[in-house]
Write an enzyme that holds these catalytic residues in place. Structure first.
Site, short mmCIF file in Angstrom:
data_model
loop_
_atom_site.label_atom_id
_atom_site.label_comp_id
_atom_site.label_asym_id
_atom_site.label_seq_id
_atom_site.Cartn_x
_atom_site.Cartn_y
_atom_site.Cartn_z
N ARG A 154 -7.38 9.07 0.02
CA ARG A 154 -6.23 9.41 -0.83
C ARG A 154 -6.70 9.95 -2.20
O ARG A 154 -6.12 9.63 -3.24
CB ARG A 154 -5.33 8.19 -1.07
N SER A 177 3.78 5.05 1.10
CA SER A 177 2.99 3.93 0.56
C SER A 177 2.96 4.02 -0.95
O SER A 177 2.55 5.04 -1.51
CB SER A 177 1.55 3.98 1.06
N GLU A 211 -0.50 4.59 -5.40
CA GLU A 211 -0.86 5.79 -4.65
C GLU A 211 0.04 6.95 -5.06
O GLU A 211 -0.38 8.10 -5.06
CB GLU A 211 -0.73 5.49 -3.16
N1 EPU Z 1 0.71 -5.52 7.73
C1 EPU Z 1 1.19 -6.78 7.48
N2 EPU Z 1 2.54 -6.93 7.35
C2 EPU Z 1 3.39 -5.88 7.46
C3 EPU Z 1 2.89 -4.58 7.71
C4 EPU Z 1 1.54 -4.43 7.85
O1 EPU Z 1 0.44 -7.74 7.40
O2 EPU Z 1 4.60 -6.10 7.30
C5 EPU Z 1 -0.75 -5.36 7.89
C6 EPU Z 1 -1.18 -5.47 9.34
O3 EPU Z 1 -2.40 -6.16 9.37
C7 EPU Z 1 -1.39 -4.03 9.72
C8 EPU Z 1 -1.92 -3.47 8.43
O4 EPU Z 1 -1.18 -4.13 7.40
O5 EPU Z 1 -2.29 -3.88 10.76
C9 EPU Z 1 -1.80 -1.98 8.28
O6 EPU Z 1 -0.44 -1.58 8.38
P1 EPU Z 1 -0.06 -0.09 8.79
O7 EPU Z 1 -0.74 0.31 10.05
O8 EPU Z 1 1.41 0.03 8.75
O9 EPU Z 1 -0.75 0.83 7.70
P2 EPU Z 1 -0.99 0.70 6.14
O10 EPU Z 1 -2.43 0.40 5.90
O11 EPU Z 1 0.00 -0.21 5.51
C10 EPU Z 1 -1.73 3.20 5.89
C11 EPU Z 1 -1.32 4.38 5.07
C12 EPU Z 1 -0.05 5.00 5.60
C13 EPU Z 1 -0.30 5.42 7.05
C14 EPU Z 1 -0.72 4.19 7.85
C15 EPU Z 1 -1.14 4.56 9.25
C16 EPU Z 1 -2.22 4.01 2.86
C17 EPU Z 1 -1.92 3.70 1.43
N3 EPU Z 1 -1.17 4.01 3.68
O12 EPU Z 1 -0.71 2.22 5.69
O13 EPU Z 1 0.22 6.16 4.84
O14 EPU Z 1 0.86 6.00 7.62
O15 EPU Z 1 -1.89 3.57 7.24
O16 EPU Z 1 -2.35 5.24 9.22
O17 EPU Z 1 -3.37 4.27 3.20
C18 EPU Z 1 1.33 6.99 2.90
O18 EPU Z 1 0.22 7.26 2.45
O19 EPU Z 1 2.38 7.24 2.25
C19 EPU Z 1 1.43 6.32 4.19
C20 EPU Z 1 2.59 5.92 4.71
#
Ligand code: EPU
Length: 328
Positions: free
Chosen positions: A152, A220, A316
């Site tokens: 990012r 995010s 972000e």
């Molecule tokens: N999780 C929880 N509780 C929740 C949701 C998630 O504990 O309610 C934990 C789980 O362990 C899950 C982990 O968080 O496995 C990751 O969640 P998720 O796959 O939804 O992804 P994220 O890390 O929260 C990142 C990006 C997203 C992107 C997703 C999928 C960033 C800041 N965000 O989110 O990007 O869509 O991975 O690759 O890196 C964005 O940048 O606007 C965005 C949405």
């Protein structure tokens, strides 16, 4: 004064002194006084209050494709919509961008924060980024390495922030396609086709992430923090189920969503701002929220995460005050 409310997906009430739409003639930039904010589709920018300057809305459209023996070269103007570009590629048998389906925003904004999702980041496909120096009006072409892409992150968020306007992005998409289906729920797809990955990514995003058309948000809100191996090991003693993604030999990335979830902040509301009940990394505006409420919510989350886990969350999204970027 011009309303910025419909121009940013978070939808806070805000105005700017001037608003100029630019298609393919960027020569006007030289004659505009600071402060200046360059806007694509406003999906990663939040206007917290009235902006005391000029907002430039980039609307340049158009794309060309050249086919080479082992890759396609796409030259895309910055005002094109990112998801429509992904769909266009899918329809034309150009595969590789499917993990990045349904990311809101414009093509020109995509390299700034090096958009990424489900195991793929845009920098894997970028050959060059074409931009114009705002002061001199000169065109600059940055090769992939010169863009200093990171998670990012890019030179456009650092040394070149506010100094250039991105006019075109040149992508090289290899003809030899390899599925990237190791991330989370994509792993259940066995030997998937590009179309299956595309459909699954669209389905996951639609199920988990709020659509800005329904409720104001900017994806995010925070980045997933990097923590040292030593720090992670000490956190694991207290929270053995804390997940992580490997980054390098010295550090890991921890999901900020997990930290926020663990603090019981899912669904928390301050005025019209809410920490989303199913993806707590996303903050939303029900239409009545204010910049002050958003800052209060973000700082509350940041402080709780810091005091419990000794981890500093960085925003972000770009937070824009009356003169330009503001820090949390
Ligand atoms: N999780 C929880 N509780 C929740 C949701 C998630 O504990 O309610 C934990 C789980 O362990 C899950 C982990 O968080 O496995 C990751 O969640 P998720 O796959 O939804 O992804 P994220 O890390 O929260 C990142 C990006 C997203 C992107 C997703 C999928 C960033 C800041 N965000 O989110 O990007 O869509 O991975 O690759 O890196 C964005 O940048 O606007 C965005 C949405």
């Amino acid at each position: 004064m011009h309303s910025l409310t419909p121009l940013h997906t978070f939808g806070l009430s805000a105005r700017s002194k001037k608003l100029i739409s630019v298609d393919n003639d960027f020569s006007i930039l030289k004659s505009i006084d600071a402060p200046l904010w360059i806007l694509g589709e406003g999906s990663n920018c939040v206007f917290l209050e009235d902006f005391d300057g000029t907002v430039i809305k980039v609307d340049s459209k158009g794309k060309t494709i050249k086919e080479f023996s082992d890759y396609f070269q796409l030259t895309v103007n910055s005002g094109e919509n990112w998801h429509q570009l992904v769909c266009f590629c899918m329809q034309n048998g150009i595969f590789g961008l499917e993990n990045l389906a349904l990311i809101p925003g414009s093509v020109g904004a995509a390299p700034i924060q090096n958009i990424g999702a489900y195991g793929v980041e845009l920098n894997q496909f970028i050959k060059q980024v074409v931009c114009i120096d705002i002061d001199s009006g000169e065109q600059q072409v940055l090769a992939n390495e010169e863009c200093k892409f990171g998670y990012r992150d890019s030179i456009f968020k650092r040394q070149l922030a506010g100094k250039v306007i991105i006019t075109q992005v040149v992508l090289h998409i290899p003809k030899r396609w390899q599925a990237c289906n190791h991330y989370g729920e994509l792993a259940k797809l066995k030997q998937p086709s590009p179309e299956q990955i595309f459909a699954q990514v669209v389905a996951i995003r639609q199920a988990k992430l709020p659509d800005p058309k329904d409720i104001g948000n900017a994806g995010s809100f925070f980045k997933n923090p990097l923590v040292s191996n030593k720090h992670f090991a000490s956190l694991q003693c207290d929270w053995p189920d804390l997940p992580c993604y490997s980054v390098d030999h010295n550090s890991v990335k921890v999901p900020a969503a997990w930290l926020i979830d663990h603090l019981g902040l899912k669904g928390k509301q301050i005025g019209g701002i809410q920490c989303h009940p199913s993806q707590p990394l996303v903050l939303t505006n029900n239409g009545t929220g204010s910049g002050a409420e958003l800052l209060e919510m973000a700082r509350h989350i940041q402080a709780k995460v810091e005091s419990t886990f000794s981890i500093h969350l960085e925003n972000e999204v770009n937070l824009i005050g009356n003169k330009g970027l503001v820090k949390l």
